[in-house]
Scaffold this motif. Structure first.
Motif, mmCIF file in Angstrom:
data_model
loop_
_atom_site.group_PDB
_atom_site.id
_atom_site.type_symbol
_atom_site.label_atom_id
_atom_site.label_comp_id
_atom_site.label_asym_id
_atom_site.label_seq_id
_atom_site.Cartn_x
_atom_site.Cartn_y
_atom_site.Cartn_z
ATOM 1 N N ASN A 54 5.644 10.457 68.855
ATOM 2 C CA ASN A 54 6.034 9.881 70.134
ATOM 3 C C ASN A 54 6.339 8.397 69.973
ATOM 4 O O ASN A 54 5.628 7.674 69.273
ATOM 5 N N GLY A 55 7.399 7.936 70.631
ATOM 6 C CA GLY A 55 7.736 6.525 70.593
ATOM 7 C C GLY A 55 6.779 5.713 71.451
ATOM 8 O O GLY A 55 6.448 6.100 72.572
ATOM 9 N N THR A 143 14.263 -1.212 79.667
ATOM 10 C CA THR A 143 15.017 -2.466 79.659
ATOM 11 C C THR A 143 16.007 -2.507 78.509
ATOM 12 O O THR A 143 17.161 -2.910 78.680
ATOM 13 N N THR A 144 15.567 -2.084 77.331
ATOM 14 C CA THR A 144 16.461 -2.096 76.169
ATOM 15 C C THR A 144 17.636 -1.154 76.373
ATOM 16 O O THR A 144 18.789 -1.492 76.058
ATOM 17 N N SER A 145 17.386 0.045 76.895
ATOM 18 C CA SER A 145 18.485 0.990 77.121
ATOM 19 C C SER A 145 19.446 0.460 78.176
ATOM 20 O O SER A 145 20.665 0.670 78.077
ATOM 21 N N PHE A 157 24.802 5.617 76.383
ATOM 22 C CA PHE A 157 23.347 5.572 76.277
ATOM 23 C C PHE A 157 22.712 5.950 77.607
ATOM 24 O O PHE A 157 23.185 5.576 78.678
ATOM 25 N N ARG A 158 21.627 6.709 77.530
ATOM 26 C CA ARG A 158 20.886 7.081 78.721
ATOM 27 C C ARG A 158 19.959 5.943 79.151
ATOM 28 O O ARG A 158 19.392 5.263 78.315
ATOM 29 N N ARG A 165 14.238 8.499 73.055
ATOM 30 C CA ARG A 165 15.592 8.776 73.547
ATOM 31 C C ARG A 165 16.542 7.632 73.215
ATOM 32 O O ARG A 165 17.713 7.866 72.903
ATOM 33 N N VAL A 166 16.064 6.396 73.301
ATOM 34 C CA VAL A 166 16.906 5.263 72.909
ATOM 35 C C VAL A 166 17.271 5.399 71.434
ATOM 36 O O VAL A 166 18.418 5.203 71.029
ATOM 37 N N SER A 167 16.286 5.753 70.616
ATOM 38 C CA SER A 167 16.527 5.928 69.183
ATOM 39 C C SER A 167 17.501 7.072 68.921
ATOM 40 O O SER A 167 18.377 6.974 68.047
ATOM 41 N N GLU A 168 17.371 8.171 69.657
ATOM 42 C CA GLU A 168 18.286 9.310 69.490
ATOM 43 C C GLU A 168 19.723 8.910 69.834
ATOM 44 O O GLU A 168 20.669 9.288 69.120
ATOM 45 N N ASP A 169 19.891 8.150 70.917
ATOM 46 C CA ASP A 169 21.236 7.709 71.300
ATOM 47 C C ASP A 169 21.804 6.745 70.265
ATOM 48 O O ASP A 169 22.999 6.792 69.939
#
Length: 204
Positions: A54-55, A143-145, A157-158, A165-169
């Motif tokens: 998990n992130g 915030t990063t996304s 990006f979602r 999810r950010v990493s997956e995108d």
């Protein structure tokens, strides 16, 4: 919950959504600025639980007109990189490695994903990070996304609360390179922080 209970709970709820402002003086920031001669790029850092994958945290290194780390609601406190509202200045490769080492330990590892971008895109990311303001706890991925979604080439990006999810995108972008960083330090990050600050002080 009745109206009185709702109102009584407001101060606690609002405090949980607030963030502490920090603003290093101009002269300290100016002296710390580091410029990387390499082409402009972004590196997404995701801190992951070794047991569950998990992130747990998201941060963004931005190599633009200067090299910074946007570390929303981050906990890395040190003496060499001045901070303005979650933006760390003066990020040399050495200090970047200390940042990564601080987060990598027996229970967490760090994934770094790097992509080269046009200078204008990196500069836009820098300006968005600088203007964002302090980030509340648990809002790092959201915030990063949100910042990444505003950049050319990143609009798919979602908007998400989930670092994974950010990493997956980010992984879907063409040309991304990925590295994992693992260490066997104790789970207590304060030990790593003390060791890092001792090393940084000795280098001054």
């Amino acid at each position: 919950m009745n109206r009185r209970q709702f109102i009584a709970g407001l101060p606690l709820a609002l405090s949980a959504c607030s963030a502490t402002e920090s603003w290093a003086p101009d002269d300290i920031v100016s002296r710390a600025i580091y410029r990387d001669p390499d082409p402009a790029y972004l590196t997404l850092y995701t801190m992951k639980n070794i047991g569950s994958d998990n992130g747990a945290h998201t941060a963004l290194l931005i190599n633009a007109s200067q090299r910074v780390i946007f570390d929303p609601a981050g906990s890395f406190e040190q003496t060499r990189m001045p901070e303005r509202n979650d933006v760390l200045f003066g990020v040399t490769p050495e200090l970047e490695s200390y940042y990564v080492s601080y987060h990598a330990r027996i229970t967490y590892y760090v994934v770094g994903q790097t992509i080269e971008v046009p200078p204008a895109v990196a500069e836009q990311a820098l300006q968005l990070a600088l203007s964002n303001g302090p980030v509340p706890q648990a809002h790092c991925a959201r915030t990063t996304s949100r910042i990444l979604r505003q950049l050319p080439g990143f609009s798919d990006f979602r908007q998400t609360w989930d670092p994974n999810r950010v990493s997956e995108d980010f992984a879907r972008l063409p040309g991304v390179t990925t590295h994992e960083y693992r260490e066997t330090d104790a789970d207590d990050k304060s030990i790593a922080a003390a060791q890092i600050n001792a090393a940084l002080t000795a280098d001054q």
